[in-house]
Motif scaffolding. Structure first.
Motif, PDB file in Angstrom:
ATOM      1  N   GLN A  78       0.768  -1.240   0.129  1.00 29.94           N
ATOM      2  CA  GLN A  78       0.017   0.071  -0.078  1.00 29.94           C
ATOM      3  C   GLN A  78       1.062   1.198  -0.199  1.00 29.94           C
ATOM      4  OE1 GLN A  78      -3.356  -0.318   2.250  1.00 29.94           O
ATOM      5  NE2 GLN A  78      -3.129   1.703   3.047  1.00 29.94           N
ATOM      6  N   GLU A  79       1.919   1.465   0.921  1.00 27.53           N
ATOM      7  CA  GLU A  79       2.833   2.535   0.644  1.00 27.53           C
ATOM      8  C   GLU A  79       3.811   2.669  -0.444  1.00 27.53           C
ATOM      9  OE1 GLU A  79       2.506   3.565   3.023  1.00 27.53           O
ATOM     10  OE2 GLU A  79       4.482   5.700   2.970  1.00 27.53           O
ATOM     11  N   ALA A  80       4.371   1.325  -1.307  1.00 29.12           N
ATOM     12  CA  ALA A  80       4.854   1.473  -2.527  1.00 29.12           C
ATOM     13  C   ALA A  80       3.651   2.149  -3.715  1.00 29.12           C
ATOM     14  CB  ALA A  80       5.201   0.266  -3.174  1.00 29.12           C
ATOM     15  N   VAL A  81       2.192   1.745  -3.129  1.00 24.13           N
ATOM     16  CA  VAL A  81       1.380   2.410  -4.574  1.00 24.13           C
ATOM     17  C   VAL A  81       1.165   3.977  -3.620  1.00 24.13           C
ATOM     18  CG1 VAL A  81      -1.283   2.045  -4.970  1.00 24.13           C
ATOM     19  CG2 VAL A  81       0.303   0.119  -4.861  1.00 24.13           C
ATOM     20  N   LEU A 105      -1.292   5.442  -7.251  1.00 24.41           N
ATOM     21  CA  LEU A 105      -1.897   5.951  -6.271  1.00 24.41           C
ATOM     22  C   LEU A 105      -2.500   5.740  -5.657  1.00 24.41           C
ATOM     23  CD1 LEU A 105      -3.697   8.996  -6.375  1.00 24.41           C
ATOM     24  CD2 LEU A 105      -4.496   8.122  -8.277  1.00 24.41           C
ATOM     25  N   LEU A 106      -3.237   6.401  -4.403  1.00 25.55           N
ATOM     26  CA  LEU A 106      -3.861   5.419  -3.323  1.00 25.55           C
ATOM     27  C   LEU A 106      -5.152   6.305  -3.168  1.00 25.55           C
ATOM     28  CD1 LEU A 106      -4.035   3.330  -1.181  1.00 25.55           C
ATOM     29  CD2 LEU A 106      -2.540   4.744   0.518  1.00 25.55           C
ATOM     30  N   ILE A 107      -6.060   5.252  -3.202  1.00 27.71           N
ATOM     31  CA  ILE A 107      -7.561   6.656  -3.164  1.00 27.71           C
ATOM     32  C   ILE A 107      -8.240   5.994  -1.819  1.00 27.71           C
ATOM     33  CG2 ILE A 107      -9.734   6.963  -4.107  1.00 27.71           C
ATOM     34  CD1 ILE A 107      -7.710   6.011  -7.104  1.00 27.71           C
ATOM     35  N   ALA A 108      -8.778   6.364  -1.054  1.00 25.81           N
ATOM     36  CA  ALA A 108      -9.872   6.811  -0.382  1.00 25.81           C
ATOM     37  C   ALA A 108     -11.341   6.787  -0.129  1.00 25.81           C
ATOM     38  CB  ALA A 108      -9.133   6.126   1.057  1.00 25.81           C
ATOM     39  N   GLU A 109     -12.387   6.032   0.105  1.00 25.11           N
ATOM     40  CA  GLU A 109     -13.870   7.797   0.152  1.00 25.11           C
ATOM     41  C   GLU A 109     -13.369   8.022   2.062  1.00 25.11           C
ATOM     42  OE1 GLU A 109     -17.051   5.914  -1.390  1.00 25.11           O
ATOM     43  OE2 GLU A 109     -18.418   7.514  -0.921  1.00 25.11           O
TER      44      GLU A 109
END
Lengths: 362, 362
Positions: free
Chosen positions: B182-185, B190-194
């Motif tokens: 997740q850190e690499a992404v 791109l890391l996406i959260a709602e």
């Protein structure tokens, strides 16, 4: 003419040089019967540019009939009332079949099951179970008695109902190790050949065999097949005849699944069980299957052709197959006249007929 | 109002009780902005039958904004110009996303790749290679950072371009062993959260996450999935949004292939390679993707509703979800009035919105 005489004339016409399934039907339709067609044959061939007499030797035909009887087999002519109606829808349906076994199996809903000769053990087991499931539901499983999937399809359905269509004569087993299975299919199912007894299977016979497998059946199921394999040809023939084409998928990592996956990408229905297959064909009534839309059967060659017509049509032909419809359009002549010229050329050995109602110079 | 004030008001509206993605857009449209909508909120909720004040606490919103900044993340509001247009086509597109990483990846053609958490080793390798192939062609591979296929999809595309959408807050990794990925992404993709930072993932968050994965993408590819799995939900959401649904087939003997084979039977395109996938999506332009035809966005609730309208619409609602279109037809009231009643009920906590533009009593 007595019934045996009629059947003798039919067979003699079929075995005459350059008479194929399409020209057989055209000749019978034009001359009102096989005997009259035989009388007209030399003249027609001459008009097409052929030189030698082309009629099959009477003694050869007598010998074939005796041999078929001795083998416990029998003829089924396209003119016969119990010729399978689905097969009859093909323009190039066999003019005669040679049968051993229970021909009532052709009257049930038929499903063709074909696939790789070198199928994996898992696919073989799967095909056998699938076939058993289909036969258990009252369907006849049709296949080609080849190694691999074909073999398993017959074994799975041997108790429930199976028909084996072979490329050779009815008395020849290919591959040889399937001789016992072929005998079992003849005794407990139905064995079907188009070639006369004693015919060794040649490469060109297999597509003919495949058209019978596809033509008898409401749908064709392919289990494991390589791209460019004979199984895909059978599937293509089924599709061209308006029948269901179904395929069992596999992993993209399995090269033996490539043909089936390709078929599915092109529109074949993915099937995983006998229930999936039955769901596909249940709504189909044999009479509802759409006829192929080629021009073979369209206009019977009822009229004589003029020399101008002969010259024009022959001039439009070349080594590349062209649709008969296209010839009619380009020549501007009546369909019946064009068909007559093509028939004459075929009987003279100068014309070849191809899939999809196309013709070329031989 | 200053830009920070506008964004503060937006976030405060989004975090207010009973404000969902649909009602957020309706409120902003009706009142001309988030600040005005916030002012109107208590009154609307009261009309819908709600009792307590529903506006999010200012300090909580301030705290969230500080936390997002501290995490190196940022907000992207649905009202922002660079909100992904494909995602924006969903009626229930997230009102705000929290992002870490390169948001330009959302502007490339995106492909969702999802599948089983307990996928086979072969399928994992296949997914990784497929993903690498897609990213190598300039596509962004979108997935959900779950175990199995999701993980491999991100690994395969980590150099070429990948976006990970998570059900939790942007600072929480689930499953924990994917924290490093997740850190690499976030760093290389791109890391996406709602959900707001600190949110632990709950079962109900996963379908929300799935709609973002499907909504961002021109198409969704499923690699190995069991029937009734979350991957199939993502595929269904993609189909409902008018996007391509693709699946990698497998043997009928492999239980992990059942979901994919089922999808293909239902009309998904069988794909075996990056080339197959690119062939499917190449003709699609983001602007050409058909909008879903639900009634969420249809009539903004621009009008006040009368008590009669309130009574009638509420009377038609029950625990079984019903289409808004159906409510409009059955009530005989103007669409805008019906939408207003529904908005009031939702803000009062008495209405639930479901997939496909359907609503029920909460």
């Amino acid at each position: 003419m007595s019934e045996p005489d009629v059947r003798f004339a039919r067979l003699r016409l079929i075995r005459s040089a350059n008479v194929g399934p399409v020209s057989y039907m055209q000749l019978v339709a034009r001359f009102g019967g096989a005997a009259a067609a035989l009388d007209a044959l030399p003249d027609l061939a001459r008009r097409g540019g052929g030189r030698t007499p082309v009629i099959a030797d009477e003694r050869m035909v007598v010998r074939e009939i005796a041999q078929v009887e001795k083998l416990g087999a029998r003829y089924l002519f396209r003119d016969d009332a119990d010729y399978p109606p689905l097969l009859d829808q093909l323009d190039n349906a066999p003019a005669a079949l040679i049968l051993r076994g229970d021909s009532a199996l052709m009257a049930r809903p038929c499903i063709a099951m074909v696939g790789a000769r070198n199928a994996s053990a898992a696919a073989c087991r799967f095909a056998r179970q699938l076939s058993q499931g289909l036969a258990g539901q009252g369907l006849t499983v049709v296949s080609g008695l080849a190694r691999g999937i074909d073999t398993q399809a017959h074994i799975g359905a041997i108790d429930g109902g199976t028909a084996g269509v072979i490329a050779s004569g009815i008395d020849i087993a290919f591959p040889p190790e399937n001789a016992e299975l072929q005998e079992a299919v003849a005794n407990r199912g139905l064995l079907i050949a188009e070639q006369p007894p004693g015919t060794e299977p040649r490469a060109r016979h297999f597509p003919y065999r495949n058209r019978i497998i596809a033509g008898l059946s409401l749908g064709t199921v392919v289990v494991e097949a390589a791209p460019k394999s004979g199984s895909l040809i059978t599937a293509r023939l089924a599709g061209e005849a308006g029948r269901e084409v179904m395929a069992v998928p596999g992993s993209p990592l399995d090269p033996r699944a490539q043909g089936c996956n390709m078929l599915i990408r092109e529109g074949a229905t993915l099937v995983q069980s006998a229930a999936d297959i039955i769901e596909m064909i249940r709504p189909i009534d044999a009479r509802a299957v759409r006829s192929p839309s080629s021009s073979f059967g369209g206009a019977p060659p009822a009229a004589d052709a003029s020399d101008v017509e002969r010259r024009n049509v022959a001039g439009l032909l070349g080594p590349v197959p062209v649709a008969v419809d296209e010839l009619i359009r380009q020549s501007g002549h009546a369909p019946a006249a064009v068909q007559t010229v093509l028939l004459e050329l075929e009987l003279a050995g100068r014309l070849e007929r191809h899939a999809g109602g196309r013709v070329s110079l031989a």
